[in-house]
Write an enzyme that holds these catalytic residues in place. Sequence first.
Site, short mmCIF file in Angstrom:
data_model
loop_
_atom_site.label_atom_id
_atom_site.label_comp_id
_atom_site.label_asym_id
_atom_site.label_seq_id
_atom_site.Cartn_x
_atom_site.Cartn_y
_atom_site.Cartn_z
N ASP A 153 41.22 40.61 56.07
CA ASP A 153 41.66 40.26 54.72
C ASP A 153 42.14 41.53 54.05
O ASP A 153 41.59 42.62 54.26
CB ASP A 153 40.53 39.64 53.90
N GLU B 110 43.90 43.21 50.21
CA GLU B 110 44.31 43.09 48.81
C GLU B 110 45.54 43.97 48.64
O GLU B 110 45.71 44.99 49.34
CB GLU B 110 43.19 43.51 47.86
N HIS C 164 38.18 37.85 46.04
CA HIS C 164 39.37 38.67 45.85
C HIS C 164 39.12 40.15 46.09
O HIS C 164 39.91 41.00 45.66
CB HIS C 164 40.01 38.46 44.47
N ASP D 168 36.05 38.46 51.03
CA ASP D 168 36.87 37.36 51.57
C ASP D 168 36.85 37.33 53.09
O ASP D 168 36.83 36.26 53.71
CB ASP D 168 38.30 37.49 51.06
#
Length: 464
Positions: free
Chosen positions: A6, A8, A144, A149
């Site tokens: 994951d 960001e 997030h 996540d």
Amino acid sequence: MYAIVDIETTGGRPSDDRITEIAIVLHDGSKVTGTYSTLVNPGRPIPYEITRLTGISDDMVREAPRFYEVARKIVELTDGKVFVAHNVRFDYSFLKSEFHSLGFNYQRKTLCTVRLSRKLIPGLPSYSLGKLCNSLQIPLNNRHRALGDAEATSKLFDKILRLDKPEEFTHLIDGEIRSQTLPPQISASQVMALPEEAGVYYFHDERGNVIYVGKSKNIRKRIMSHFAMDYKSRKSIEFKNSITDITYEVTGSELVALLLESDEIKRILPKYNSAQKRTGEFYGIYQQIDKNGYVNLYAQHIKHTNEEALVLLPSAMKAQNFLYRKVATFTLCLKMCNLHKIKGPCFDYQLKRCQGACIGKELPEIYNARVQEAIDSFSFQQENFVIIGKGRTQRENSVICVEKGVYKGFGYFDASGDGLSIEQVRKFVKPYAHNRDIQKIICGYLRKNQEDKLIRYATSTEVY
């Protein structure tokens, strides 16, 4: 072995935005075997709305490593493993983009937990990570944030692993890896059943609404290329994930496919089509002969005349710029194109770019010949013609009809119908609207050396 990833980012576009955090959870198919996470300095400010969503601020990443400093670690951790993520094309596209900027071609087999969840846990109200975890009672901490996540995705993956027998799941995973470029609700068999012929295709959402219309000489090949692309934004991923069904209409003729696509986009106004949606056509380019015998071109709002426009344009500025380009290309006179409204010679004459039609120095017949060349470059010259092309089967022909420079529509008739009059062929034509996009399509097509048969005619009683 699986690497559950994951990330960001500073935004939703892999081509423009950068990674701010990455987490990788290693899974051997039965349990988690290791984790890795780090903030990443994106080398640019993080937008306020992104900080509000993720909690990651400029201060937090100021001393974090740049991507090139962690790239080797990411390569090592994911080497030989299946790259797993929720909406995998988003995370994978960002990593590919970051590695591409370093001159490295990052390639991994990919697996999407959205696709797996839809297939093995059907009927849920939503398959977003947050709502999916809520439906399945999977703890989701630090939403997030990359590690939160990724850990939730690994728990989801664990649950999915236990839904099938091991040998059946292995077979499913192999099939899913091969199908990872497809939208979550589209199967490989569905795509393989598409025709390899010219036509128009439609993508539908879960309510059956058409959200995109496209055309191609080879429907299956074009749709497969759609799905194989690395997506460049969240919107493009949202588009792909919205596709739940594909329908199509075989046209046989490439030109008919172009014309039908344009008409369908204007009729349906699909959410994800951007080009050709406009339906209002406001300005036309017209011609008239002045008292001295010179052909004048001018732009005018179509509501102010009943004359047939040579070409239609969406605004006064675009019409004016169109005329300026024709003046430059064909050495026309600014005054004769209503672009220079003063007495005496036009400005271009003084610069020796106009040959003097504005002051009667150039003979009308010489000047008008260049005007006609300009008109020929963008209009149908008020002609009557039909274009006979391929039909949907070998026993069928397509026909496209233009009368007095206006597109009337297309249709199909029996290919064995030699000796038919234009009037008879014309009866097979289904009416469609004429507009600037249609005129541009047909003009562009006619400029190419196509196999289709172009038949100009004066009266509809002529035999084709």
